[in-house]
Design an enzyme around this catalytic site. Structure first.
Site: not given
Length: 119
Positions: A73, A99
């Site tokens: 983030e 990811k």
């Protein structure tokens, strides 16, 4: 306004909260959707009036390959801010980071975070 989309930009990096993520590293995938003010690019066919996506790729690469972040983030926010700083004609962006090898106790394709900037 018009949109430039850069999809599946791939980088090897060492982000994450776990020690093995830093030690081993992994591949991250970035999508950047850039909403661009037209300026003069559309009328005079000039690279100076738009976002040079080759240069934008390098900005993304510098951030993703740079300083370790615990959270993707925070990484997405840093990418969005760096692109906005380098290319003032970006009115808004959405940065998505995937990811695939997130350390979770099960099977998944990937973890993904999307961030719109400015918020």
């Amino acid at each position: 306004m018009y949109v430039i989309r850069m999809k599946n930009c791939a980088f090897f990096a060492r982000h994450g909260v776990h020690d093995e993520e830093e030690r081993l590293g992994q591949r991250f995938y970035v999508d950047a959707e850039l909403i661009v003010e037209p300026g003069r690019a559309l009328s005079d066919d000039s690279l100076e009036g738009t976002v040079d996506y080759g240069a934008a790729f390098k900005v993304i690469e510098e951030i993703i390959s740079g300083k370790r972040r615990f959270l993707i983030e925070a990484l997405a926010l840093e990418v969005a801010q760096a692109l906005a700083s380098r290319f003032p004609q970006i009115a808004r962006s959405e940065i998505t980071i995937r990811k695939p090898n997130a350390p979770v106790p099960g099977v998944l394709d990937y973890v993904e975070v999307s961030l719109a900037w400015p918020q």
